[in-house]
Design a protein around this motif. Structure first.
Motif, PDB file in Angstrom:
ATOM      1  N   GLU A 319       0.838  -1.218   0.000  1.00 38.12           N
ATOM      2  CA  GLU A 319       0.000   0.000   0.000  1.00 38.12           C
ATOM      3  C   GLU A 319       0.867   1.261   0.000  1.00 38.12           C
ATOM      4  N   ALA A 320       1.949   1.221   0.736  1.00 36.40           N
ATOM      5  CA  ALA A 320       2.845   2.381   0.788  1.00 36.40           C
ATOM      6  C   ALA A 320       3.463   2.640  -0.586  1.00 36.40           C
ATOM      7  N   ILE A 321       3.872   1.560  -1.234  1.00 40.94           N
ATOM      8  CA  ILE A 321       4.458   1.705  -2.570  1.00 40.94           C
ATOM      9  C   ILE A 321       3.402   2.231  -3.544  1.00 40.94           C
ATOM     10  N   ALA A 322       2.177   1.740  -3.410  1.00 40.49           N
ATOM     11  CA  ALA A 322       1.106   2.140  -4.330  1.00 40.49           C
ATOM     12  C   ALA A 322       0.868   3.647  -4.301  1.00 40.49           C
ATOM     13  N   GLN A 323       1.010   4.267  -3.134  1.00 35.91           N
ATOM     14  CA  GLN A 323       0.711   5.701  -3.050  1.00 35.91           C
ATOM     15  C   GLN A 323       1.946   6.577  -3.246  1.00 35.91           C
ATOM     16  N   ALA A 324       3.130   5.961  -3.211  1.00 34.08           N
ATOM     17  CA  ALA A 324       4.365   6.764  -3.194  1.00 34.08           C
ATOM     18  C   ALA A 324       4.909   7.066  -4.586  1.00 34.08           C
ATOM     19  N   LYS A 325       5.632   8.186  -4.651  1.00 34.70           N
ATOM     20  CA  LYS A 325       6.413   8.469  -5.865  1.00 34.70           C
ATOM     21  C   LYS A 325       7.830   7.932  -5.672  1.00 34.70           C
ATOM     22  N   THR A 326       8.290   8.034  -4.419  1.00 30.68           N
ATOM     23  CA  THR A 326       9.619   7.527  -4.064  1.00 30.68           C
ATOM     24  C   THR A 326       9.547   6.901  -2.678  1.00 30.68           C
ATOM     25  N   VAL A 327      10.269   5.807  -2.510  1.00 35.71           N
ATOM     26  CA  VAL A 327      10.385   5.200  -1.188  1.00 35.71           C
ATOM     27  C   VAL A 327      11.854   5.273  -0.751  1.00 35.71           C
ATOM     28  N   ILE A 328      12.055   5.692   0.490  1.00 33.96           N
ATOM     29  CA  ILE A 328      13.417   5.772   1.028  1.00 33.96           C
ATOM     30  C   ILE A 328      13.499   4.829   2.234  1.00 33.96           C
ATOM     31  N   VAL A 329      14.551   4.022   2.254  1.00 24.84           N
ATOM     32  CA  VAL A 329      14.690   3.027   3.325  1.00 24.84           C
ATOM     33  C   VAL A 329      15.993   3.281   4.095  1.00 24.84           C
ATOM     34  N   PRO A 330      15.898   4.002   5.232  1.00 25.05           N
ATOM     35  CA  PRO A 330      17.117   4.219   6.019  1.00 25.05           C
ATOM     36  C   PRO A 330      17.405   3.005   6.916  1.00 25.05           C
ATOM     37  N   GLU A 331      18.634   2.539   6.881  1.00 25.53           N
ATOM     38  CA  GLU A 331      19.018   1.367   7.692  1.00 25.53           C
ATOM     39  C   GLU A 331      20.453   1.513   8.151  1.00 25.53           C
ATOM     40  N   LEU A 332      20.724   1.015   9.335  1.00 30.93           N
ATOM     41  CA  LEU A 332      22.099   0.996   9.848  1.00 30.93           C
ATOM     42  C   LEU A 332      22.786  -0.293   9.398  1.00 30.93           C
ATOM     43  N   ASN A 333      22.745  -0.517   8.090  1.00 31.03           N
ATOM     44  CA  ASN A 333      23.430  -1.641   7.459  1.00 31.03           C
ATOM     45  C   ASN A 333      23.523  -1.296   5.982  1.00 31.03           C
ATOM     46  N   LEU A 334      24.056  -2.211   5.183  1.00 31.63           N
ATOM     47  CA  LEU A 334      24.233  -1.882   3.764  1.00 31.63           C
ATOM     48  C   LEU A 334      22.952  -2.079   2.946  1.00 31.63           C
ATOM     49  N   GLY A 335      21.856  -2.372   3.625  1.00 32.08           N
ATOM     50  CA  GLY A 335      20.577  -2.529   2.910  1.00 32.08           C
ATOM     51  C   GLY A 335      20.052  -3.945   3.051  1.00 32.08           C
ATOM     52  N   GLN A 336      19.542  -4.276   4.242  1.00 31.98           N
ATOM     53  CA  GLN A 336      19.073  -5.648   4.480  1.00 31.98           C
ATOM     54  C   GLN A 336      17.568  -5.774   4.316  1.00 31.98           C
ATOM     55  N   TYR A 337      16.826  -4.732   4.673  1.00 30.83           N
ATOM     56  CA  TYR A 337      15.365  -4.834   4.572  1.00 30.83           C
ATOM     57  C   TYR A 337      14.855  -4.235   3.269  1.00 30.83           C
ATOM     58  N   ILE A 338      15.709  -3.432   2.630  1.00 30.89           N
ATOM     59  CA  ILE A 338      15.291  -2.778   1.382  1.00 30.89           C
ATOM     60  C   ILE A 338      14.910  -3.830   0.336  1.00 30.89           C
ATOM     61  N   GLY A 339      15.543  -4.998   0.435  1.00 28.55           N
ATOM     62  CA  GLY A 339      15.217  -6.080  -0.494  1.00 28.55           C
ATOM     63  C   GLY A 339      13.758  -6.488  -0.403  1.00 28.55           C
ATOM     64  N   GLU A 340      13.209  -6.462   0.808  1.00 34.64           N
ATOM     65  CA  GLU A 340      11.799  -6.823   1.000  1.00 34.64           C
ATOM     66  C   GLU A 340      10.889  -5.775   0.373  1.00 34.64           C
ATOM     67  N   VAL A 341      11.351  -4.527   0.386  1.00 32.39           N
ATOM     68  CA  VAL A 341      10.574  -3.456  -0.249  1.00 32.39           C
ATOM     69  C   VAL A 341      10.655  -3.615  -1.767  1.00 32.39           C
ATOM     70  N   GLU A 342      11.858  -3.859  -2.235  1.00 33.03           N
ATOM     71  CA  GLU A 342      12.054  -3.983  -3.693  1.00 33.03           C
ATOM     72  C   GLU A 342      11.267  -5.151  -4.285  1.00 33.03           C
ATOM     73  N   LYS A 343      11.190  -6.242  -3.536  1.00 37.46           N
ATOM     74  CA  LYS A 343      10.424  -7.412  -3.983  1.00 37.46           C
ATOM     75  C   LYS A 343       8.977  -7.059  -4.286  1.00 37.46           C
ATOM     76  N   ARG A 344       8.470  -6.050  -3.570  1.00 37.49           N
ATOM     77  CA  ARG A 344       7.053  -5.687  -3.697  1.00 37.49           C
ATOM     78  C   ARG A 344       6.853  -4.455  -4.575  1.00 37.49           C
TER      79      ARG A 344
END
Lengths: 376, 186
Positions: A319-344
């Motif tokens: 739902e967040a992706i559906a309404q967004a123009k851009t999604v930003i994923v801040p993480e204290l790692n090199l990007g571990q959860y962003i993959g779950e966002v990208e999958k969707r």
């Protein structure tokens, strides 16, 4: 009425565990989680519980399984190096379907890394740290209040779904001190483990054909075996292919089929948000700060905070992706959860990571810069 | 319009910055009913290397708990002074002149106080952190002396009356100096 206190996140986790009914802790202190051990060693004996200082984290996890099998709600606390050692027996708890709560106050890794500095590098280890197909529940607190409230939730989920739950905190939240309301027992919903009924001879602790079988406790007439190897409905070793297929699917499905029920997310300024920050844990504090500043600049920024990291809150992210123009994923790692966002991200909108791995928290200005860039 | 006060208390591990910050934040939250956070940074060594605590007091929800726009930075050691001097804009840098040799030409407002000496005069150099707490309270007024003392008494609960009285005295001594500094600033 609850009790208003000013305390540290780690301390509030202990209070939350006790409020949830936990009466057993086994652990090996490690920075930045040591205050959980320290306060548990003081508080548990006061409420008739037991604190055991173990020889290491392997033994700690084993003791947790034993205590839980004996009928007590049990927990431990560690950090990355300890999580690695606990991974083996975490698998036993998964396979034996033994409820327990494992707190990981994340610090910078790999290995001993930067012992006193924050990180969120264990997000995927929490999900997949123990080998083999399985599902697991992972909760991520972002305030001292969460450390209390979500600890109760962690125990409830653990008992309800007969699974270990990982309470994935980080140094920022573990060591943060702020106000918290320690809710009184009547304000809390506590899930108690149902006891089996009927003829003890017919008790089958791993027969889940009618919903999850209740877990008995050692010493009761309802005898059960805990076996890390593949087992049948009774807990006896069983290597039949159809049985293995059934068990592994069950270990995954008993959680994944309830993902929406387990999912906890928080939405901030999401109604008209075009730039959505998807975040969790300590980094959520930075994201909320950045969102507030962006709003002051007239940018339509919102925050979707993920509290249940695993199983993934699929619907909420979609739902967040559906309404967004851009999604930003801040993480204290090199990007571990962003993959779950990208999958969707079927819409193929820009999904941008803001990552920091130098042992320092992400400052809001770093996120704000990305938000401003996206708003151009 | 900035509605929150941000204070950094820095030095080296073992100087009691975390206790000092915690008691300020606790007094603000529990006794003044404000929003308050305390975050800290330290090294793997328990003593001797840079450490700090960040106190934020606000009327609104505090999201990011580290100080980003300081109103006051207290430096109790040279290591901390070197990190902040000239880098905090218009915020006041207050240093312990018994521990810090300031830059010959300092950028931004700076002020030194002989905090260790003041603590020794009270009879115990260990009161430096509570004295510092008093200075911060007198200077910024983020907490009242009443709230501060309640927090102090709660922390020293179980200790002798003498210890509690000494720390209350240390707070008062600091508060007096802090209030004087504030008057100077006006």
């Amino acid at each position: 009425m609850g009790e208003f206190r000013f305390m540290q996140g780690n301390e509030a986790m202990t209070e939350g565990a006790i409020a949830a009914g936990a009466r057993f802790y086994a652990g090996y202190p490690i920075t930045p989680s040591s205050e959980v051990a320290e306060t548990s060693s003081i508080r548990l004996p006061q409420v008739g519980g037991l604190y055991v200082q173990m020889e290491d984290e392997i033994g700690s996890m084993a003791a947790l399984i034993g205590a839980s099998a004996a009928g007590k709600k049990a927990y431990t606390a560690t950090s990355g190096p300890g999580l690695s050692l606990m991974a083996e027996n975490l698998g036993v708890a998964v396979m034996g379907e033994i409820p327990c709560v494992l707190i990981d106050v994340q610090r910078s890794g790999p290995s001993t890394g930067l012992a006193t500095k924050p990180a969120q590098g264990d997000v995927l280890q929490a999900r997949w740290g123990t080998h083999g197909d399985h599902s697991i529940i992972v909760l991520s607190p972002s305030s001292v209040q969460d450390c209390f409230d979500l600890m109760v939730t962690a125990f409830n989920y653990s008992e309800k779904y007969r699974t270990p739950v990982i309470f994935l905190s980080d140094e920022i939240i573990g060591h943060l001190r702020e106000q918290v309301i320690l809710k009184s027992p009547e304000e809390l919903d506590i899930f108690e483990r149902p006891e089996p009924t009927g003829d003890p001879k017919d008790y089958r602790p791993y027969d889940h054909s009618n919903g999850l079988a209740p877990l008995s406790h050692f010493g009761s007439p309802y005898i059960f075996k805990v076996n890390g190897s593949m087992h049948d409905e009774w807990g006896r070793p069983c290597a039949r292919p159809d049985n293995a297929d059934r068990i592994i699917r069950h270990l995954s499905e008993k959680i994944e089929a309830h993902a929406e029920e387990i999912a906890i997310t928080r939405r901030y300024n999401m109604d008209d948000a075009e730039i959505v920050l998807i975040c969790y844990g300590g980094a959520a504090r930075s994201a909320l700060s950045a969102m507030k500043k962006a709003r002051e600049e007239g940018i339509k920024a919102g925050v979707l905070q993920i509290v249940t990291l695993w199983p993934v809150p699929d619907q909420e992210i979609r739902e967040a992706i559906a309404q967004a123009k851009t999604v930003i994923v801040p993480e204290l790692n090199l990007g571990q959860y962003i993959g779950e966002v990208e999958k969707r991200n079927e819409k193929n909108i820009p999904v941008i990571g803001v990552n920091r791995i130098d042992g320092q928290p992400i400052v809001p200005a770093q996120i704000l810069a990305e938000v401003e860039e996206a708003a151009k | 319009m900035k509605t929150q006060k941000e204070i950094t208390i820095s030095g080296v591990g073992g100087q009691g910055m975390i206790l000092c910050g915690t008691l300020i934040a606790e007094a603000a939250a529990v006794h003044e009913h404000k929003k308050a956070t305390l975050s800290s940074e330290y090294g793997v060594e328990t003593r001797g290397t840079f450490a700090k605590s960040d106190v934020i007091v606000s009327d609104e929800e505090i999201y990011f708990p580290d100080v980003t726009e300081p109103d006051l930075v207290v430096c109790l050691h040279q290591v901390a002074y070197a990190r902040y001097s000239g880098k905090i804009g218009d915020a006041l840098l207050l240093f312990n002149s018994d521990e810090v040799a300031p830059d010959a030409v300092a950028q931004g407002p700076q002020k030194g106080l002989p905090i260790t000496q003041m603590a020794k005069e009270l009879g115990n150099p260990q009161t430096t952190n509570i004295l510092t707490m008093g200075i911060i309270a007198g200077l910024t007024k983020v907490i009242t002396p009443e709230g501060a003392k309640e927090a102090i008494r709660k922390f020293f609960q179980g200790k002798s009356d003498k210890v509690i009285a000494l720390n209350e005295k240390a707070f008062d001594r600091g508060y007096e100096e802090g209030a004087k500094l504030q008057e100077d600033a006006i």
